[in-house]
Structures are given as structure tokens and as C-alpha cells.
Motif scaffolding. Structure first.
Motif, PDB file in Angstrom:
ATOM      1  N   MET A  21       0.832  -1.204   0.000  1.00 15.33           N
ATOM      2  CA  MET A  21       0.000   0.000   0.000  1.00 15.33           C
ATOM      3  C   MET A  21       0.865   1.252   0.000  1.00 15.33           C
ATOM      4  O   MET A  21       1.839   1.330   0.751  1.00 15.33           O
ATOM      5  N   LEU A  22       0.502   2.201  -0.847  1.00 13.40           N
ATOM      6  CA  LEU A  22       1.181   3.498  -0.863  1.00 13.40           C
ATOM      7  C   LEU A  22       0.181   4.598  -0.518  1.00 13.40           C
ATOM      8  O   LEU A  22      -0.858   4.727  -1.170  1.00 13.40           O
ATOM      9  N   VAL A  38       5.231   5.568  -8.948  1.00  9.39           N
ATOM     10  CA  VAL A  38       4.258   4.461  -8.890  1.00  9.39           C
ATOM     11  C   VAL A  38       4.619   3.382  -9.911  1.00  9.39           C
ATOM     12  O   VAL A  38       4.592   2.188  -9.599  1.00  9.39           O
ATOM     13  N   LEU A  39       4.975   3.784 -11.123  1.00  7.93           N
ATOM     14  CA  LEU A  39       5.312   2.792 -12.150  1.00  7.93           C
ATOM     15  C   LEU A  39       6.558   1.986 -11.744  1.00  7.93           C
ATOM     16  O   LEU A  39       6.627   0.766 -11.948  1.00  7.93           O
ATOM     17  N   ARG A  40       7.516   2.666 -11.134  1.00  7.55           N
ATOM     18  CA  ARG A  40       8.715   1.947 -10.657  1.00  7.55           C
ATOM     19  C   ARG A  40       8.348   0.946  -9.571  1.00  7.55           C
ATOM     20  O   ARG A  40       8.863  -0.178  -9.540  1.00  7.55           O
ATOM     21  N   LEU A  41       7.463   1.366  -8.670  1.00  4.02           N
ATOM     22  CA  LEU A  41       7.035   0.449  -7.610  1.00  4.02           C
ATOM     23  C   LEU A  41       6.335  -0.766  -8.202  1.00  4.02           C
ATOM     24  O   LEU A  41       6.530  -1.898  -7.744  1.00  4.02           O
ATOM     25  N   LEU A  42       5.524  -0.539  -9.233  1.00  9.91           N
ATOM     26  CA  LEU A  42       4.832  -1.662  -9.875  1.00  9.91           C
ATOM     27  C   LEU A  42       5.844  -2.615 -10.513  1.00  9.91           C
ATOM     28  O   LEU A  42       5.666  -3.839 -10.482  1.00  9.91           O
ATOM     29  N   ASP A  43       6.921  -2.064 -11.078  1.00  9.03           N
ATOM     30  CA  ASP A  43       7.974  -2.918 -11.644  1.00  9.03           C
ATOM     31  C   ASP A  43       8.611  -3.784 -10.559  1.00  9.03           C
ATOM     32  O   ASP A  43       8.852  -4.984 -10.764  1.00  9.03           O
ATOM     33  N   ALA A  44       8.893  -3.180  -9.411  1.00  5.89           N
ATOM     34  CA  ALA A  44       9.498  -3.944  -8.315  1.00  5.89           C
ATOM     35  C   ALA A  44       8.512  -4.978  -7.780  1.00  5.89           C
ATOM     36  O   ALA A  44       8.886  -6.117  -7.474  1.00  5.89           O
ATOM     37  N   MET A  45       7.240  -4.593  -7.698  1.00  9.82           N
ATOM     38  CA  MET A  45       6.221  -5.541  -7.229  1.00  9.82           C
ATOM     39  C   MET A  45       6.157  -6.761  -8.134  1.00  9.82           C
ATOM     40  O   MET A  45       6.038  -7.896  -7.664  1.00  9.82           O
ATOM     41  N   LEU A  92      16.736  -3.363  -8.051  1.00  5.61           N
ATOM     42  CA  LEU A  92      16.128  -2.070  -7.703  1.00  5.61           C
ATOM     43  C   LEU A  92      16.921  -0.923  -8.326  1.00  5.61           C
ATOM     44  O   LEU A  92      16.349   0.070  -8.789  1.00  5.61           O
ATOM     45  N   ASP A  93      18.264  -1.062  -8.351  1.00  4.28           N
ATOM     46  CA  ASP A  93      19.096  -0.053  -9.018  1.00  4.28           C
ATOM     47  C   ASP A  93      18.678   0.086 -10.471  1.00  4.28           C
ATOM     48  O   ASP A  93      18.564   1.193 -11.003  1.00  4.28           O
ATOM     49  N   GLN A 106      12.405   3.631   2.900  1.00  7.45           N
ATOM     50  CA  GLN A 106      11.470   3.009   3.850  1.00  7.45           C
ATOM     51  C   GLN A 106      10.959   1.650   3.344  1.00  7.45           C
ATOM     52  O   GLN A 106      10.788   0.717   4.109  1.00  7.45           O
ATOM     53  N   ALA A 107      10.691   1.596   2.039  1.00  2.00           N
ATOM     54  CA  ALA A 107      10.041   0.392   1.498  1.00  2.00           C
ATOM     55  C   ALA A 107      11.009  -0.774   1.336  1.00  2.00           C
ATOM     56  O   ALA A 107      10.641  -1.933   1.571  1.00  2.00           O
TER      57      ALA A 107
END
Ligand code: ACM
Ligand code: ZN
Length: 510
Positions: free
Chosen positions: A130-131, A143-150, A480-481, A445-446
Motif C-alpha cells: 500500500m502506498l 508508482v510505475l517503478r514500484l509496480l515494476d518492483a512488485m 532495484l538499481d 522506507q520500502a
């Protein structure tokens, strides 16, 4: 037998190593059945494959024989001659591709991949992140980067917390003031001390997503087999909406955009019919934007003091025999649960919505307190998502919630019967952003804690192992890098014992 360590997160259920390697080159072909053309295109783009029909191939095929591995399971077979990913669904195939990605170093598009057989499936069907964008708007790129990591972590629910006291972040066509007025604030209290002193930094903060941008994010997530679950908070944490439309509150205002954080006593007036209609109209636009079967309505931290003094709220309580203000919140929650159910969706709320008379279709998301009530509800058939704050809140400092504390936590309540444990859809890690003003801070944090949550969500509990996880972590940080996300340095994720003991004094900051 290849000797190098495989660094896959989350750890697959079963890995059998074999001798030899498959050599991935730009000439490698991708051969798919008709169901997997999108997965094929994704894979081709990922490794920049020219797709030479004469090359060795990666095969993507649905196969009913994989049924024992469930809807999201997959089989990844690598021989010197071919890579074969099979699954019952295209989602399973997608997860096989994510595992394949992690068999090569981050960013590398060619190389040798050891021969092996992986058979794999998730422990939980709900694997969430959750963000909170209300407190600090992070924006589409983040958000798009987070979706890639997810996607790499096989997380499949992006819970998007879009409305808050300090900011309304979603364009609603029928109520333009929500974003014209409610998406901006004059400044932000930059820490606990400033907050207590009532001070803010005087730096205006704001932003929101247009409906076109939302559609883009939802589509990007869908390509990664991630469902975007929007959260529209009610009845509390709604000051921004009251500032935009003061008639939605009990007193009628005037209200001011908050520049500090906390729990505010002004909430939606549940006694006024036009407030309920407003919420339905907002949800109608939300339903059109988000295909998610689940819609989150918050429900946490809603003070009763305005309702106690509001003639409209008191009349609603009396007319409907609701008993008291708790009954009034239940009235709102059940009304919205039925509204969503009539539109083919299910309501999710934080565990404050729990009540013996709560609509059976509503899902409770556990975060704090009332452990006994939560367990009783799950025993009685209530579906649940678990986000225990001390272990899974990613905004907490590493002093308070070290990586190992997150990793080692077993989320399923030990008191639950085996049959009731099936009512747990899964787990989710929230990132609240009161003190997360930048993308850099967000990543810090994440990560890496979200990788620990992802492994708990996917890997069987008996197969989790902290030492192995820590060995596999550096390879994931390289991923992640590549994506462009930051993370906390390994030197900061396991603070010394003394610092951990004092962690309670550093709830937010490390
Ligand atoms: C919450 O952290 N207020 C759900
Ligand atoms: Zn009222």
C-alpha cells in the motif's frame, strides 16, 4: 552441477539443479501459444530478443497438467536446448518469467542460465503493498517503478491510498473542487516536534492523478498481473474533501487544509443524505476507473465527537435504531458494502469496521489492536488481509522494525483454527507517507523490507530462512538499481540492540 548460488526472491517452493546451461542471446526465440502473446511480447522486450525463428527458444504454454500448482503457480524448466515455462494461467507464466529474470544478473540481457527445474506457487493469494499518496504525493513515475518492483517480487495487489486529510489525489469529474482545492496545502510539518508545535515549513505541496493517468497506471499494473485496489477513505481522514465541499461535514465548516498529521475530529456527516449521495457518486467514478473486485473505504480512526453533537447524525441514529455513533459508522459501512456488492464488488475496510452486524461480504484489513475481535471474526467466516503494524508498516524506522523482524514474523494468528486460517486472503505492507516527502525516502522506507514481506507472502513458512534470504538480497538490490528505486543501506537495516530498544522513541525516523 552448476555451483553458483541462485538468488531468487521470493524463494521458490522447489528447485532441482541439473548440469549444463542455456545460453540466452539476442537471437533466442520466444514461442508462445495464443493465450500468451502478451507475455511473449513482454519477455521479448525484457531481454531485447530479436526473435530469430532458427534460434533456441523460450516456450510459454498453458498446460492443464499444472493444475496441482494452482492458478498462480508455474513450472520453469531450463535445459541446454530450451527454456519452457508452463502454467494453468497467463499469470503463472508471468511469474515464471519473473523467476527467469532473476537467474540473470540485474540489467543483463544475455548470458548463461543454469539448467534446472523449478516448480512454484504462492502461499497467499493476496500479496499486497500500500502506498499513501495523501500525505505526500509521489507521482506517476514513482508508482510505475514500484509496480515494476512488485512484479519482480510476485506481489499482486497495489493498494492505492488516494484520499486523506492532507490531500485528495484522484480527479472526480462530478466534484472538481476535490482536486482544485483539496489537492493542495500551504505547507507540511516536517517532523514530530514541528507537528507538536503547530509549525509547518511553508512549502506548498500538492498533486493529483487525472483519470487518464489513473487508467494508464491501472493498465501498466494489469500488464504485470497486479490489481490496483483504490482506497477512498470514509468517514474519517477526509478533511480535504470537507475543505472542498464544506456541506459534507456536520458543522458545515469552514475547514482548512491541514499542514500537520494526526486524527482530525471533522469527518463526513453520515446524517446528511447529500453526503451519502456524494460518496456514492465518487465511488461510481472510482468503479469506472478501477476494475478491481475490491474497493477499500478506509474506516479507521474516525472520531465520534462531531456526530455526538450533530442533529442530523443523531436523527439518523434514532430513526434507524443504530444505538450510538458506533452504529452510525456501521450504517455507513454497510450501506457502502451493499452499494459495492450491487455493483459486483466487495468492500475492504481497516479493522475498525469490525462489528457483529457487518455485511458478510466486507473484508477486514488488520493493522492494530483488537486482535481478539479480529480472530473471532475470522473464525466466524470473515475474509481478512493482515497488515500487523509493528512488523509490516514500512514507514516505521528500522530501529523499531528491523529487516529481520519483518522477515521472521509469522502473520497468521497462532490461535486460529486451520479451517478458519483459510479466510485469510493474505498479507500487505503499507507505506504511510507523513514523513516520506521524496522518492528517495520512499525507497529507503520500502526496501528492502518489502522483499521480506513478499517472501512471507509467497514462500511456505517452513521454507523461510533468514540467512539464505540475506544472501539472496544483494542481487535483488541490483534489480532495484536497474528500476531506479532507492533502498536502505545494508548497514542500517539491523540496528544495534540498544538502538532497537530505543526504537519506540523513533517511530518514524531511523
Ligand atoms: C492506519 O494505519 N490508520 C490504518
Ligand atoms: Zn452529522
Amino acid at each position: 552441477m552448476a555451483s553458483e548460488r541462485l538468488s531468487i526472491i521470493p524463494q521458490p517452493v522447489s528447485i532441482e539443479r541439473m548440469s549444463g546451461a542455456f545460453v540466452l542471446t539476442p537471437q533466442t526465440a520466444v514461442l508462445t501459444d495464443s493465450a500468451n502473446t502478451a507475455n511473449g511480447r513482454y519477455l521479448q522486450a525484457l531481454f531485447s530478443l530479436a526473435n530469430n525463428p532458427d534460434g533456441l527458444a523460450i516456450h510459454l504454454n498453458l498446460n492443464e497438467a499444472l493444475k496441482p500448482w494452482g492458478d498462480e503457480g508455474y513450472r520453469l524448466e531450463i535445459t541446454t536446448e530450451a527454456v519452457r515455462i508452463t502454467a494453468v494461467t497467463t499469470t503463472g507464466i508471468f511469474y515464471g518469467i519473473q523467476t527467469l529474470r532473476q537467474l540473470l544478473p540485474a540489467g543483463q540481457k544475455t548470458g548463461t542460465i543454469p539448467c534446472l527445474l523449478i516448480e512454484d506457487k504462492p502461499r497467499f493469494s493476496w500479496r499486497g503493498f500500500m502506498l499513501d499518496e495523501g500525505r505526500h504525493f509521489q507521482g506517476k513515475t514513482s508508482v510505475l517503478r514500484l509496480l515494476d518492483a512488485m512484479a519482480l517480487l510476485k506481489l499482486n495487489r497495489f493498494h492505492w491510498h488516494l484520499t486523506e486529510d492532507q490531500g485528495w489525489r484522484l480527479e472526480i469529474k462530478q466534484y472538481p473542487r476535490l482536486t482544485a482545492v483539496g489537492a493542495q496545502r500551504a505547507g507540511t510539518a516536517p517532523g514530530m516536534i514541528a507537528m507538536v508545535r503547530g509549525k509547518h515549513n511553508g512549502v506548498p505541496h500538492g498533486g493529483f492523478y487525472t483519470q487518464d493517468e489513473v487508467r494508464e497506471v491501472v493498465a501498466y499494473a494489469a500488464e504485470r498481473h497486479i490489481t490496483v485496489v483504490p482506497e477512498i477513505e470514509m468517514p474519517g481522514h477526509s478533511t480535504a474533501a470537507l475543505v472542498a465541499y464544506p456541506e459534507l461535514g456536520c458543522t458545515g465548516g469552514p475547514y482548512e487544509m491541514p499542514t500537520r498529521f494526526g486524527i482530525f475530529k471533522d469527518v463526513y456527516c453520515v446524517g446528511k443524505d447529500h453526503t451519502i449521495t456524494f460518496l456514492e457518486h465518487v465511488l461510481a467514478e472510482v468503479l469506472a476507473l478501477f476494475p478491481s473486485p475490491y474497493i477499500h473505504i478506509g474506516g479507521d480512526e474516525a472520531p465520534r465527537s462531531r456526530w455526538q453533537k450533530c442533529p442530523d447524525c443523531q436523527k439518523r441514529i434514532a430513526d434507524n435504531n443504530l444505538g450510538d455513533e458506533h452504529g452510525l459508522q456501521l450504517y455507513l459501512t454497510n450501506h457502502m458494502a451493499r452499494f459495492l456488492r450491487d455493483n459486483g464488488r466487495s468492500l475492504i475496510g481497516w479493522n475498525e469496521i469490525l462489528n457483529a452486524d457487518l455485511e458478510p461480504s466486507a473484508v477486514a484489513q488488520y493493522w492494530v489492536r483488537n486482535r481478539k475481535g479480529m480472530i473471532a471474526a475470522i473464525e466466524n467466516g470473515r475474509s481478512a488481509i493482515l497488515s500487523p503494524n509493528w512488523h509490516y508498516y514500512l514507514d516505521y524506522s528500522y530501529s523499531l522494525t528491523a529487516l529481520s523482524k519483518t522477515y521472521n514474523h509469522e502473520p497468521v494468528f497462532s490461535e486460529l483454527s486451520q479451517s478458519a486460517a483459510k479466510n485469510i486472503l493474505g498479507i500487505e505492507a503499507p507505506l504511510w507517507t507523513e514523513f516520506v516527502p521524496t522518492a528517495k525516502r520512499m525507497g529507503y522506507q520500502a526496501f528492502p523490507r518489502l522483499t521480506a514481506v513478499a517472501e512471507t507472502a509467497w514462500t511456505p513458512a517452513a521454507q523461510k530462512e533468514l540467512v539464505s534470504f540475506r544472501e539472496r538480497l544483494p542481487a535483488f538490490l541490483n534489480q532495484l538499481d536497474e528500476i531506479g528505486l532507492t533502498y536502505a543501506p545494508l548497514t542500517e537495516i539491523e540496528p544495534a540492540k540498544l538502538k532497537q530498544k530505543l526504537g519506540i522513541f523513533s517511530m518514524i525516523r531511523p
